[in-house]
Design an enzyme around this catalytic site. Structure first.
Site, PDB file in Angstrom:
ATOM      1  CE  LYS A   9      46.256  39.095  38.971  1.00  6.41           C
ATOM      2  NZ  LYS A   9      44.873  39.095  39.439  1.00  6.41           N
ATOM      3  CD  GLN A  69      41.424  37.528  39.352  1.00  2.00           C
ATOM      4  OE1 GLN A  69      42.612  37.512  39.662  1.00  2.00           O
ATOM      5  NE2 GLN A  69      40.948  38.335  38.428  1.00  2.00           N
ATOM      6  CG  ASP A 117      45.249  44.220  43.139  1.00  6.45           C
ATOM      7  OD1 ASP A 117      45.955  44.891  42.364  1.00  6.45           O
ATOM      8  OD2 ASP A 117      44.215  43.637  42.765  1.00  6.45           O
TER       9      ASP A 117
END
Ligand code: NAP
Length: 287
Positions: free
Chosen positions: A54, A98, A121
């Protein structure tokens, strides 16, 4: 059968070029780049690899990337404080946690603590609800990428029977809602589904998201089906048996289909969020 390969890599590259020019224009206008903050708890090697990927992707398009590394002894409260700080930091445009997080942490509570406008996200339950209701929020990145692939290749889902195999919060459920909002007729299957093969036989579009290598078999599918394989198992293997491609009208390869779209969608949502921040400021000023 004339089978089309749905190449996610090409779409991701085109999207990245578009994101890069938006970021460039944004920097010229506002003097600094959008900022994506990733929270990484513990030392999981897979997670570390994704975080690195990322970071590289952010560099490619000019988005600033900050990673907050936290020890796996952090508590849910500690993580919630961190999220709160980032929510209130005007410089932060996107927050990414994450996952998986260590079992000691209430992952759902942490996801739901992310401010809606920074949840690039789409992990927050409110984001899921808003997207489901067709409102302005960010969908989970992989499902957003799948919809982009369908759009790019002009695959109209209206009235089609889409069968989604998997119901996870990051993949199966949100892609089902996006397909439904696109006027597909959607069946969601999972590990307790009976007669899966019979259901799949009636599918015009299959989204495989069960995390089982080459699980979906050619003889469970009808000729001309569109195969979207979101599965990504050890050894670059998808959830659909490769010999099923021969009877499909179109399919996403593994790798190079759905996979490349996920990070690209995270980048796109981050520039969206940064631009919206300034639009909202302007609206407030004008009031
Ligand atoms: P997950 O959380 O493990 O969910 C798997 C889903 O599959 C569950 O809903 C499960 O049903 C269902 N399932 C399991 N066995 C089944 C069976 N025999 N028949 C029907 N359904 C079954 O997985 P995920 O996170 O959604 O990921 C799924 C796959 O997508 C994995 O291969 C993953 O690596 C991949 N993935 C790829 C990307 C990308 O960027 N390309 C992103 C995310 C995930 P129950 O709910 O009943 O347990």
């Amino acid at each position: 059968m004339d089978t089309k390969v749905l190449n996610g890599k090409i779409i991701a590259e085109e999207l990245e070029a578009n994101i890069s020019s938006r970021v460039k224009a944004y920097v010229e206008k506002y003097g600094k780049a959008p900022l994506l903050v990733t929270i990484m708890v513990g030392e999981d090697p897979g997670s570390k690899m994704y975080v690195k990927m990322k970071a590289k992707a952010c560099d490619r398009v000019g988005i600033s990337n900050r990673v907050v590394y936290l020890d796996d002894t952090i508590t849910t409260e500690g993580l919630l404080d961190m999220i709160d700080e980032l929510n209130n930091d005007e410089d932060v445009d996107g927050i990414l946690i994450q996952h998986p997080l260590p079992r000691t942490i209430d992952e759902k509570m942490c996801f739901d603590a992310i401010a809606l406008e920074k949840d690039i996200d789409g992990v927050n339950s409110k984001s899921f609800g808003a997207v489901t209701m067709g409102q302005d929020a960010y969908s989970a990145a992989t499902p957003a990428g799948i919809m982009e692939i369908l759009k790019y290749y002009d695959i109209d889902v209206t009235g089609k029977h889409a069968v989604v195999v998997g119901r996870s919060p990051i993949l199966g459920k949100p892609i089902s809602m996006l397909l439904l909002n696109g006027d597909a007729t959607v069946t969601i299957c999972h590990s307790k589904t009976q007669n899966l093969a019979d259901i799949l036989k009636t599918a015009d579009i299959v989204v495989a998201a069960c995390g089982k290598p080459e699980f979906i078999q050619r003889d469970w599918l009808k000729e001309g089906v569109v195969l979207i394989d979101a599965g990504y198992n050890k050894g670059n293997i998808g959830d659909i048996s490769k010999d099923a491609y021969e009877i499909a009208s179109a399919y996403t390869p593994v790798p190079g289909g759905v996979g490349p779209m996920t990070i690209t969608k995270v980048l796109e949502h981050t520039i969206d969020s940064a631009e919206k921040k300034h639009e909202l400021k302007l609206i407030k000023k004008l009031k």
